[in-house]
Design an enzyme around this catalytic site. Sequence first.
Site, PDB file in Angstrom:
ATOM      1  N   GLN A   1       0.839  -1.265  -0.046  1.00  0.00           N
ATOM      2  CA  GLN A   1      -0.046  -0.143  -0.026  1.00  0.00           C
ATOM      3  C   GLN A   1       0.703   1.335   0.015  1.00  0.00           C
ATOM      4  O   GLN A   1       0.207   2.315  -0.378  1.00  0.00           O
ATOM      5  CB  GLN A   1      -1.183   0.080   1.125  1.00  0.00           C
ATOM      6  CG  GLN A   1      -2.046  -0.915   1.283  1.00  0.00           C
ATOM      7  CD  GLN A   1      -3.021  -0.812   0.047  1.00  0.00           C
ATOM      8  OE1 GLN A   1      -3.149   0.261  -0.685  1.00  0.00           O
ATOM      9  NE2 GLN A   1      -3.749  -1.782  -0.728  1.00  0.00           N
TER      10      GLN A   1
ATOM     11  N   CYS B   1     -21.334  -8.991   5.035  1.00  0.00           N
ATOM     12  CA  CYS B   1     -22.056  -9.367   4.068  1.00  0.00           C
ATOM     13  C   CYS B   1     -21.307  -9.248   2.790  1.00  0.00           C
ATOM     14  O   CYS B   1     -21.637  -9.641   1.709  1.00  0.00           O
ATOM     15  CB  CYS B   1     -23.334  -8.446   4.265  1.00  0.00           C
ATOM     16  SG  CYS B   1     -22.971  -6.841   4.444  1.00  0.00           S
TER      17      CYS B   1
END
Lengths: 460, 460
Positions: free
Chosen positions: A177, A320
């Site tokens: 990153q 989810c």
Amino acid sequence: MSYFDAASAAPLHPVARQALLASLDDGWADPARLHREGRRARMLLDAAREAAAEAVGCRADEVVFTASGTRAVHSGTAGALAGRRRVGRHLIVSAVEHSCVLHSADVFEADGGTVTRVGVGRTGAVDPSAFAAALRPDTALACLQSANHEVGTVQPVAEVAEACRAAGVPLLVDAAQSLGWGPVAGDWSLLAASAHKWGGPAGAGLLVVRKGVRFAAQGPVDERESGRAPGFENLPAIVAAVASLRAVRAEAAQEAVRLRELTERIRARVPALVPDVEVVGDPRHRLPGIVTFSCLYVDGEALLHELDRAGFSVSSGSSCTSSTLTPSHVLKAMGVLSEGNVRVSLAPGTAEADVERFFQVLPGAVAGVREKLGAPAPAPATAVRAAELLVDALGRRCPVPVIELARVIGDVPVGGTVRVLSDDEAARLDIPAWCEMRGQEYAGEEPAERGTAYVVRRVN
Amino acid sequence: MSYFDAASAAPLHPVARQALLASLDDGWADPARLHREGRRARMLLDAAREAAAEAVGCRADEVVFTASGTRAVHSGTAGALAGRRRVGRHLIVSAVEHSCVLHSADVFEADGGTVTRVGVGRTGAVDPSAFAAALRPDTALACLQSANHEVGTVQPVAEVAEACRAAGVPLLVDAAQSLGWGPVAGDWSLLAASAHKWGGPAGAGLLVVRKGVRFAAQGPVDERESGRAPGFENLPAIVAAVASLRAVRAEAAQEAVRLRELTERIRARVPALVPDVEVVGDPRHRLPGIVTFSCLYVDGEALLHELDRAGFSVSSGSSCTSSTLTPSHVLKAMGVLSEGNVRVSLAPGTAEADVERFFQVLPGAVAGVREKLGAPAPAPATAVRAAELLVDALGRRCPVPVIELARVIGDVPVGGTVRVLSDDEAARLDIPAWCEMRGQEYAGEEPAERGTAYVVRRVN
């Protein structure tokens, strides 16, 4: 469209595209061959290695090009662990590493190794002294990311590297990153990175193994990449990766200031615009382009789709949105709210106007999802009925258990308790996080016949 | 320039270039993400998988995209061997497999497995019954290439696959050299291939694992490519690989006829144009574009450079062109001459005029190298002196030992012997091969204080 998911994959930098095209013409041949096409390919490869070394701050013969950042981490950890097998079979990783580091640790553990996973604080950073305390005489390798991929928190690599160096333990830094922003400071031993995170193409990773590090490449190898990365080199990708690294570095100082201001604005304004939001990650020691927040009573996938419809591409660490229906291990390790999680990661060049438009869109998107889920209105005043309530949320997924809890907390008197029965893994993280956000007391969990009972005591 | 090294890496097919460019724009995002860029990437990936399956002749969910053909072979062999670990730890490979298969076998052997390397005849083909005879109750996997990469000989895959199927042993076919020409016939279980061999880009390999094959991916994996190839997918390379596979297949029937005629011409004319040449490989069961020959008294690297200067890029299996200074394991297994070895491998589209020009250039190039090395003129008539001669060629590299032998063979009477003392690995192959070409008797080797003494009896 506003693409706010640069931490997953950045769009191809124009310089990368240009370099890729040029080396498709000049760099398709086998650099191991003696004919002119092969020699031309070899020259391109050598030049790319020199340039990569300069950008990383290492010697050219310490650079290995791999097919991906993941492959660099897998090969780097396996090679370093095997190289120091005689020292011992203990590995240290932080709990918030990229999954490719954690998968390497899992494989090592399954093979009889011992792994210490160093925890993090609520900002996502490891404590250098806690990391140093995990070092043992039989520690073969330690791994620490330069900055976290989900919340942008910068890790204290230089301090940890110093502790590792003092203990004679090599430190592998996953710099995926941060490498586009600058070299990794500190006296690390191995480094891994991935070109498509800085605007380079897919198909190119970087593994750096400092001279003097004991390293034994695992699995079958060949004569390519000093016997550390087998298979035909993807030269066009390598050339494009290095060219774009130099290009983004040239723009890094200026873009860092600009993006940091934009993400700072998101950190400040989102909680003001949207009720019940927790911004996570370190407010100061962080990457310029990443900001992450979680929204109470919100389904991450639904919010992601709402934002997508409105023209914003983000990612989410909510349960989810994962294939395993568990919240991101990073948010879990930080102990912060995971429901309605949104990671905004801006690529260099992101327009201020796009971020401003995000502020216009987000409140409606969150409100829409909350309305559909029947989330409670802020702070409802209800009549007190019983000192203890049971909420059966079995079979309901995040964020429903928290929504149910919030709906009834006003129904018990101050001092009373609500037990939320849930078999959703996200509840373990989100119910305590909700308590902290709401100033209620989380009294712990109890085993239940099915799932777990999470006990919350009403304090206010 | 005439590039005659397509078997190492073929130049990028125009369709590959076009597909690569298009998918750099549409396929740079993470196909695992839910936003529109991610969904677009996923659609491209799914479509590429369908198209690859059609070209291979398998189901889409049997296709795994890897970073290279080498990686496909390494992962395929490791996964299949681990999947059948309970059956046993025996592996069968042919002696002329690509080095990536042999490296996998070496690793397996070092880890306690047993490997049978099935030999080949002088044409480079395995004998199906010899291969079948190697099958054992504890055989976990067998590997056979579809066609040889150095001499072009097509292997009897269908027959071997039938024998393996009857024994319940999975067969992995390395189809790197042939997949561009057509699907692999026969009831194989696993297949590996590499895009840059058929005009696709670097960075894309193909592993096919038939349903029902027990397979346990080794090393760390993630959720990508059904858990069989970790790391960010190189989607532009995958899309370009599959598009170019379809394109070369569309041209395959016609190009096969044309290239076969050109290589046939090389097989016939090179020995006519250049004295002391051995054309190797099967004259009939062979790939359309590959032809290989060896030139007595010639240094492979010098010839390669002569041809390069004249505008021809070829490769060589001679010892002097390998980093280990040993002749190609393929030529060794075939028992043919390795000195002055030249592989001509033509890409589809190679012009007839280039091949004709090769005939003009080759005789002078070979003669030039021979002259520099002081090679003997054909069949010199010299006076007989002693019945036994010793040639000390210690420290001299291929082709010098054979040149020295040829220089003095006329100096002994018929029935007399020449002992060549050599420490060059290539001599073991090339002295018997010279004897066969010259109709002299190779009487075997004897250990010597330094190196080995190769004994040749003059017969004519």
